[in-house]
Design an enzyme around this catalytic site. Structure first.
Site, PDB file in Angstrom:
ATOM      1  N   GLU A   1     -52.632 -39.464 -26.539  1.00 17.72           N
ATOM      2  CA  GLU A   1     -53.190 -38.798 -25.363  1.00 17.72           C
ATOM      3  C   GLU A   1     -53.288 -37.310 -25.603  1.00 17.72           C
ATOM      4  O   GLU A   1     -54.268 -36.662 -25.199  1.00 17.72           O
ATOM      5  CB  GLU A   1     -52.306 -39.087 -24.146  1.00 17.72           C
ATOM      6  CG  GLU A   1     -52.881 -38.621 -22.809  1.00 17.72           C
ATOM      7  CD  GLU A   1     -52.423 -37.235 -22.381  1.00 17.72           C
ATOM      8  OE1 GLU A   1     -52.815 -36.806 -21.294  1.00 17.72           O
ATOM      9  OE2 GLU A   1     -51.680 -36.562 -23.136  1.00 17.72           O
ATOM     10  N   GLU A   2     -52.287 -36.766 -26.286  1.00 20.76           N
ATOM     11  CA  GLU A   2     -52.255 -35.326 -26.528  1.00 20.76           C
ATOM     12  C   GLU A   2     -53.338 -34.870 -27.510  1.00 20.76           C
ATOM     13  O   GLU A   2     -53.577 -33.674 -27.649  1.00 20.76           O
ATOM     14  CB  GLU A   2     -50.874 -34.902 -27.030  1.00 20.76           C
ATOM     15  CG  GLU A   2     -49.726 -35.133 -26.041  1.00 20.76           C
ATOM     16  CD  GLU A   2     -49.776 -34.215 -24.837  1.00 20.76           C
ATOM     17  OE1 GLU A   2     -50.745 -33.433 -24.688  1.00 20.76           O
ATOM     18  OE2 GLU A   2     -48.841 -34.281 -24.017  1.00 20.76           O
TER      19      GLU A   2
ATOM     20  N   HIS B   1     -45.395 -28.386 -23.024  1.00 17.63           N
ATOM     21  CA  HIS B   1     -45.805 -28.378 -24.433  1.00 17.63           C
ATOM     22  C   HIS B   1     -44.938 -27.468 -25.301  1.00 17.63           C
ATOM     23  O   HIS B   1     -45.416 -26.896 -26.281  1.00 17.63           O
ATOM     24  CB  HIS B   1     -47.282 -27.995 -24.573  1.00 17.63           C
ATOM     25  CG  HIS B   1     -48.218 -29.106 -24.226  1.00 17.63           C
ATOM     26  ND1 HIS B   1     -49.574 -29.046 -24.471  1.00 17.63           N
ATOM     27  CD2 HIS B   1     -48.003 -30.323 -23.667  1.00 17.63           C
ATOM     28  CE1 HIS B   1     -50.138 -30.172 -24.075  1.00 17.63           C
ATOM     29  NE2 HIS B   1     -49.206 -30.971 -23.571  1.00 17.63           N
TER      30      HIS B   1
END
Length: 328
Positions: A164-165, A293
């Site tokens: 997803e990242e 993050h």
């Protein structure tokens, strides 16, 4: 959650390939409280994901041993509970990686309700809020439902997305490779990405476009999902605000093919307003998650009250959609 949004097209949002969920039936179970034991189990899963990251260079990014260990841990729990699991391989920037899909042992396979969360972290940190919280919460909701021994009316499907990242790669691969006939069997997709932010907000995806911001409403049926989640959060003492379907998380590929979608979100790098701080508590003028993050996105970065409230909403949605037959 990736940094850059991937916007769904207006034409895709107008697609009518999915089933619609009835409004009246969705509010029936909104006052159901999640068992305290379930919330504690979610925290245990987060501790395990933290341990996995600590043993694998501090992260659980797709294509790494930390991601593989995370997937193996969750798959083991679901297999033990009687779910039918499938590991779906696909290429990503990091090389070969995987989605994990788990189906309930009962329920009508022609009417599938999906709950999803991305399992990968960024390379910079362990990703416990982003998105260990969503993964652990839907995992425990699945395990709690299975432990109840009921056979669902609808097939329940739980998805743990890889990459997803890197831009929603895993969920996009799943939707694009799913035969159209199987896509049409998915009545709804609910996404949970960051549900324990330390300076938490309480957001639900704006299925009816009542906020009038950004990409417009979700496919028909999305408004009912929003209402169910709003009612659940309100019952838990956290009145929700809408957040736009900006394509930034794994609901994006689903709404692009016309599948009703929704979910909850507690905020990322955006700043909490004074009005939001007055309503929800926390610090105005600061990010919802200052460790977004970063290496500090550890278990200490999770607000347990936000996690508990969101877990209650997720558990209620699983119970509601397991029992309630979606209507075309």
């Amino acid at each position: 959650m990736p940094d850059r949004p991937m916007l769904a097209t207006a034409a895709a949002l107008a697609a009518a390939a999915a089933l619609v969920l009835p409004t009246a039936a969705l509010a029936d179970n909104t006052t159901q409280a999640a068992p305290r034991a379930g919330v504690l189990a979610v925290q245990d899963h987060l501790q395990e994901l933290q341990n996995i990251a600590g043993a694998h260079n501090g992260n659980r990014a797709s294509g790494t041993p930390g991601y593989q260990a995370s997937l193996d841990y969750i798959k083991g729990k679901l297999d033990e509970a009687g779910f039918t699991t499938q590991v779906q391989e696909f290429p990503s920037l990091a090389g070969t990686t995987y989605n994990l899909i788990a189906d309930s042992p009962g329920g009508d396979a022609n009417n599938v309700v999906m709950f999803g969360a991305h399992l990968d972290s960024v390379g910079e940190g362990p990703g416990i809020n982003d998105n260990g919280t969503g993964s652990a919460a839907i995992l425990q909701a699945a395990l709690d439902y299975a432990a109840g021994g009921e056979t669902p009316t609808n097939k329940l499907r739980f998805a743990f997305w890889g990459a997803e990242e890197e831009g929603l790669v895993g969920s996009t691969h799943y939707v694009e490779t799913l035969p159209e006939a199987d896509r049409d069997k998915i009545a709804a997709y609910l996404n949970f990405d960051m549900v324990g932010s330390p300076n938490a907000g309480y957001f639900t995806y704006d299925g009816d476009d009542s906020d009038g911001v950004g990409a417009g409403p979700g496919p028909e049926g999305s408004a009912q999902i929003e209402k169910l989640l709003n009612d659940s959060l309100a019952a838990a003492g956290a009145p929700a605000e809408g957040t736009d379907f900006d394509g930034r998380s794994d609901y994006g590929p689903f709404i692009e093919v016309g599948i009703p979608a929704g979910g909850t979100f507690t905020g990322a790098e955006e700043t909490k307003s004074p009005e939001q701080a007055e309503k929800w508590g926390g610090q105005a003028g600061e990010a919802f998650d200052a460790c977004y993050h970063q290496s500090c996105d550890t278990l200490d970065n999770v607000d347990t009250q936000a996690l508990e409230r969101n877990f209650a909403a997720i558990s209620n949605a699983v119970t509601t959609y397991a029992a309630q037959f979606p209507q075309p």
